[in-house]
Design an enzyme around this catalytic site. Structure first.
Site, mmCIF file in Angstrom:
data_model
loop_
_atom_site.group_PDB
_atom_site.id
_atom_site.type_symbol
_atom_site.label_atom_id
_atom_site.label_comp_id
_atom_site.label_asym_id
_atom_site.label_seq_id
_atom_site.Cartn_x
_atom_site.Cartn_y
_atom_site.Cartn_z
ATOM 1 N N ASP A 156 29.807 44.669 66.918
ATOM 2 C CA ASP A 156 30.222 44.468 65.412
ATOM 3 C C ASP A 156 30.225 43.067 64.756
ATOM 4 O OD1 ASP A 156 30.224 47.211 65.901
ATOM 5 O OD2 ASP A 156 32.591 47.318 65.198
ATOM 6 N N LYS A 209 27.701 52.866 63.921
ATOM 7 C CA LYS A 209 28.435 53.623 64.339
ATOM 8 C C LYS A 209 29.552 53.735 62.977
ATOM 9 C CE LYS A 209 31.360 49.943 66.922
ATOM 10 N NZ LYS A 209 32.447 49.946 65.727
ATOM 11 N N LYS A 237 35.764 53.158 65.262
ATOM 12 C CA LYS A 237 35.961 51.779 66.160
ATOM 13 C C LYS A 237 35.149 51.780 67.379
ATOM 14 C CE LYS A 237 38.296 50.670 62.581
ATOM 15 N NZ LYS A 237 37.555 49.791 61.353
ATOM 16 N N VAL A 290 33.724 41.681 67.972
ATOM 17 C CA VAL A 290 34.823 41.597 67.707
ATOM 18 C C VAL A 290 35.415 43.125 67.033
ATOM 19 C CG1 VAL A 290 34.656 39.309 66.651
ATOM 20 C CG2 VAL A 290 33.688 41.276 65.294
ATOM 21 N N THR A 291 36.501 43.288 66.614
ATOM 22 C CA THR A 291 37.711 42.641 67.051
ATOM 23 C C THR A 291 38.104 43.010 68.566
ATOM 24 O OG1 THR A 291 39.254 43.733 66.148
ATOM 25 C CG2 THR A 291 38.402 41.730 64.898
ATOM 26 N N CYS A 344 37.582 47.364 67.792
ATOM 27 C CA CYS A 344 36.370 47.918 68.157
ATOM 28 C C CYS A 344 35.943 47.645 69.736
ATOM 29 C CB CYS A 344 35.247 47.596 67.149
ATOM 30 S SG CYS A 344 35.628 48.453 65.807
ATOM 31 N N GLN A 370 46.774 46.581 86.912
ATOM 32 C CA GLN A 370 46.713 47.827 87.629
ATOM 33 C C GLN A 370 45.419 47.812 88.212
ATOM 34 O OE1 GLN A 370 48.941 51.306 85.778
ATOM 35 N NE2 GLN A 370 48.891 49.991 83.823
#
Ligand code: TIU
Length: 221
Positions: free
Chosen positions: A25, A130, A133, A158-159, A163, A203
């Site tokens: 984006d 799309k 997001k 971005v951002t 997204c 993790q």
């Protein structure tokens, strides 16, 4: 041939022949005054500093034969693919579909939906529109990646927390090995960008890997 990016939380091995750069984006609607990002009340000047690094990443990908995919958050002119909840969110005076300084806000084919001038798609690149997001929702991205034999994604754009993160999580759940190129992604909120990087690599890389562009360049040099 397998290359290795020195990344967090540990090394990221990848084969460029099976890797796509997904640039999320990088549109005028998010980076320029008068676009959707500005309508939402954001300081859009926070995003443009990553453009040179994004251009380097795209050039590197093309040079090494990687698939290049540009995503574009935009709706069809009738807003048939825009949920009413998305249009209503924020109660904007000038929101999705309304005429603004960059044309109709977040509508395909309008100036604002286009990519910033330094990151225009080149012949051979793929462009994926799309409505949401995440780049996998209501698109053919998964089918495209399967058809191209892509298993690994290098992600920028971005951002970071909207997204980019949504797409990375969608990809991770679908089994793609994903690396966030940290200086090729940006947020209107720098603290959110930093938090996403930490969330991704925590993790044991619960969502994937993260590394700056210099480490991607070093891996391919
Ligand atoms: N508002 C915001 O931060 N982002 C979006 O609405 N779309 C993308 O992130 N592309």
């Amino acid at each position: 041939m397998t290359k290795t990016i020195h990344a967090r939380p540990y090394d990221f091995p990848f084969d460029p022949a099976h890797t796509a750069v997904v640039m999320i984006d990088m549109q005028r609607d998010f980076l320029e005054a008068g676009g959707f990002g500005a309508m939402l009340g954001n300081d859009v000047s926070r995003l443009s500093p990553i453009v040179p690094a994004c251009a380097r990443l795209l050039a590197l990908a093309r040079r090494h034969g990687m698939t290049v995919i540009h995503t574009q958050e935009a709706h069809d002119p009738q807003l048939a693919d825009c949920p009413p909840s998305k249009k209503a969110r924020g109660g904007l005076a000038c929101g999705i579909g309304d005429p603004g300084p960059l044309g109709r806000v977040l509508v395909a084919g309008e100036p604002g939906a286009g990519f910033v001038p330094d990151l225009l798609p080149q012949p051979g690149d793929l462009v994926l529109r799309k409505p949401g997001k995440g780049a996998f929702y209501a698109t053919s991205l998964d089918a495209i990646l399967h058809a191209q034999g892509i298993t690994h994604l290098l992600i920028g754009g971005v951002t970071t927390e909207v997204c980019v993160q949504t797409t990375m999580r969608e990809a991770n759940d679908r089994g793609y090995e994903c690396l966030l190129v940290t200086d090729c992604a940006a947020s209107y909120f720098p603290e959110f960008h930093a938090a996403v990087v930490e969330m991704v690599v925590a993790q044991g890389g619960i969502v994937g890997w993260a590394a700056p562009l210099a480490e991607v360049e070093r891996a391919l040099s």
